[in-house]
Motif scaffolding. Structure first.
Motif, mmCIF file in Angstrom:
data_model
loop_
_atom_site.group_PDB
_atom_site.id
_atom_site.type_symbol
_atom_site.label_atom_id
_atom_site.label_comp_id
_atom_site.label_asym_id
_atom_site.label_seq_id
_atom_site.Cartn_x
_atom_site.Cartn_y
_atom_site.Cartn_z
ATOM 1 N N PHE A 1 18.195 -14.332 39.000
ATOM 2 C CA PHE A 1 18.243 -13.146 38.150
ATOM 3 C C PHE A 1 19.699 -12.887 37.786
ATOM 4 O O PHE A 1 20.568 -12.845 38.668
ATOM 5 C CB PHE A 1 17.663 -11.932 38.878
ATOM 6 N N LYS A 2 19.965 -12.723 36.499
ATOM 7 C CA LYS A 2 21.310 -12.394 36.030
ATOM 8 C C LYS A 2 21.302 -11.011 35.398
ATOM 9 O O LYS A 2 20.393 -10.659 34.655
ATOM 10 C CB LYS A 2 21.801 -13.433 35.015
ATOM 11 N N GLU A 3 22.354 -10.247 35.713
ATOM 12 C CA GLU A 3 22.439 -8.894 35.183
ATOM 13 C C GLU A 3 23.504 -8.802 34.097
ATOM 14 O O GLU A 3 24.470 -9.569 34.066
ATOM 15 C CB GLU A 3 22.735 -7.890 36.302
ATOM 16 N N SER A 4 23.332 -7.805 33.264
ATOM 17 C CA SER A 4 24.353 -7.429 32.287
ATOM 18 C C SER A 4 24.381 -5.911 32.227
ATOM 19 O O SER A 4 23.378 -5.247 32.515
ATOM 20 C CB SER A 4 24.053 -8.019 30.913
ATOM 21 N N GLY A 5 25.527 -5.357 31.855
ATOM 22 C CA GLY A 5 25.621 -3.913 31.688
ATOM 23 C C GLY A 5 26.310 -3.171 32.795
ATOM 24 O O GLY A 5 26.719 -2.014 32.606
ATOM 25 N N LEU A 6 26.476 -3.782 33.980
ATOM 26 C CA LEU A 6 27.148 -3.104 35.086
ATOM 27 C C LEU A 6 28.657 -3.321 35.009
ATOM 28 O O LEU A 6 29.113 -4.422 34.665
ATOM 29 C CB LEU A 6 26.644 -3.626 36.431
ATOM 30 N N PRO A 7 29.465 -2.300 35.359
ATOM 31 C CA PRO A 7 30.905 -2.523 35.498
ATOM 32 C C PRO A 7 31.166 -3.617 36.540
ATOM 33 O O PRO A 7 30.430 -3.730 37.526
ATOM 34 C CB PRO A 7 31.437 -1.169 35.964
ATOM 35 N N GLN A 8 32.178 -4.409 36.322
ATOM 36 C CA GLN A 8 32.479 -5.528 37.213
ATOM 37 C C GLN A 8 32.675 -5.040 38.649
ATOM 38 O O GLN A 8 33.329 -4.030 38.903
ATOM 39 C CB GLN A 8 33.741 -6.253 36.737
ATOM 40 N N VAL B 1 16.042 -18.832 35.009
ATOM 41 C CA VAL B 1 16.861 -17.617 35.001
ATOM 42 C C VAL B 1 16.104 -16.488 34.298
ATOM 43 O O VAL B 1 15.531 -16.682 33.220
ATOM 44 C CB VAL B 1 18.220 -17.850 34.313
ATOM 45 N N TYR B 2 16.133 -15.311 34.927
ATOM 46 C CA TYR B 2 15.528 -14.112 34.352
ATOM 47 C C TYR B 2 16.643 -13.084 34.171
ATOM 48 O O TYR B 2 17.520 -12.941 35.025
ATOM 49 C CB TYR B 2 14.436 -13.570 35.273
ATOM 50 N N MET B 3 16.606 -12.350 33.066
ATOM 51 C CA MET B 3 17.684 -11.441 32.721
ATOM 52 C C MET B 3 17.305 -9.990 33.033
ATOM 53 O O MET B 3 16.169 -9.558 32.774
ATOM 54 C CB MET B 3 18.034 -11.564 31.234
ATOM 55 N N ILE B 4 18.269 -9.255 33.603
ATOM 56 C CA ILE B 4 18.124 -7.835 33.871
ATOM 57 C C ILE B 4 19.269 -7.101 33.164
ATOM 58 O O ILE B 4 20.445 -7.427 33.372
ATOM 59 C CB ILE B 4 18.169 -7.532 35.378
#
Length: 296
Positions: free
Chosen positions: A216-223, A285-288
């Motif tokens: 699972f890969k995330e996007s949108g969170l601060p590093q 891979v699944y995206m969150i």
């Protein structure tokens, strides 16, 4: 003080009377003092009645250490009135089969003659679990009702089988362990559950599938923000943008993504926050996508 013990008393007709109490401890303060009143009572008859055995089958048991057996469906014991009787029932055997009693042990208060304990015998039969999909020479194991067994798959492609003894017509609980071969983990689907043994020689199947890594890969969170989730029943968390899980290939798994709080004070929720996916191949891979929650 002194201890005492009284013996059973037999009448001229041969009937046994039992003392109550039969033993104890007393203190004598003066001459002629009555330190204990002993009551003698005739015995009472209690009965153990079985069902489930083929007619004429011999069965046996113990009651307060006394042995009894019968070829009929009833065993009788004479015991002291108002006593507590401990009993245990032995397995019975007929036609090459073992019959298991329920209950197999216990206790009963003998208040009066005619007290009856009902015993149900269930035939014990052999069932088999056969594996599918494991490479030849792979060791696999499982348990049924707490009894473990294991063996190796055959190189000729034929399935091997594990045998277990279970009560006929009753539920049994099974658990199948993961198997390992050539660096790959295999899990059975389902890996545990309950079933009913209907007849001697019944076959059940343990169907194995390889376990693969998905991501699972995330996007949108601060590093550097910590985020976590469960997938396929396993929990994992990270401060990077990717999480890996082991799931069974060619099967559905469920997942839940938990809220994450970043250093900027905002709380983020994953989209989707939960659901089910089908694991088709290793490395999938699944995206969150995380989005912030803003207060009103």
């Amino acid at each position: 003080g002194f201890s005492f013990y009284l013996y059973n008393s037999n009448t001229w007709s041969g009937q046994t009377y039992y003392p109550n109490p039969q033993s104890g401890w007393a203190v004598a303060h003066w001459s002629g003092e009555v330190v204990e009143t002993i009551t003698f009572s005739p015995p009472v008859n209690i009965y153990f009645q079985e069902s489930g055995l083929p007619p004429g089958t011999s069965w046996s048991m113990y009651a307060n250490g006394n042995y009894g057996y019968s070829n009929s469906n009833t065993i009788e014991f004479s015991v002291p009135k108002d006593s507590y009787v401990y009993y245990s029932i032995n397995n019975a055997y007929s036609g090459g089969f073992t019959y298991v009693p329920t209950p197999s042990s216990g206790g009963i208060y003998a208040y009066s003659s005619g007290e009856t304990v009902y015993i149900n015998f269930v035939q014990e039969i052999t069932i088999y679990f056969k594996e599918k999909n494991l490479p030849g020479g792979t060791y696999w194991s499982m348990s049924v009702d707490g009894t473990s067994n294991g063996g190796y798959t055959q190189w000729n492609g034929q399935s091997n089988e594990l045998s277990f003894l279970v009560p006929k017509g009753e539920y049994f609980i099974y658990s199948i362990d993961p198997a390992y071969s050539g660096g790959t983990t295999y899990k059975a689907v389902p890996s545990s559950g309950a079933d009913v043994a209907g007849y001697n020689g019944e076959v059940f199947y343990a169907v194995f599938y390889p376990v693969i890594w998905i991501h699972f890969k995330e996007s949108g969170l601060p590093q550097g923000t910590y985020w976590s989730m469960t997938a396929g029943g396993a929990y994992n968390g990270t401060r990077t943008n990717e999480l890996g899980f082991q799931v069974v290939k060619d099967s559905w798994f469920s997942f839940t993504v938990y809220e994450a709080t970043a250093s900027n004070g905002l709380t983020y929720v994953g989209e989707p926050s939960s659901g089910s996916e089908y694991a088709s191949y290793a490395g999938e891979v699944y995206m969150i996508k995380f989005v912030p929650i803003y207060g009103i």
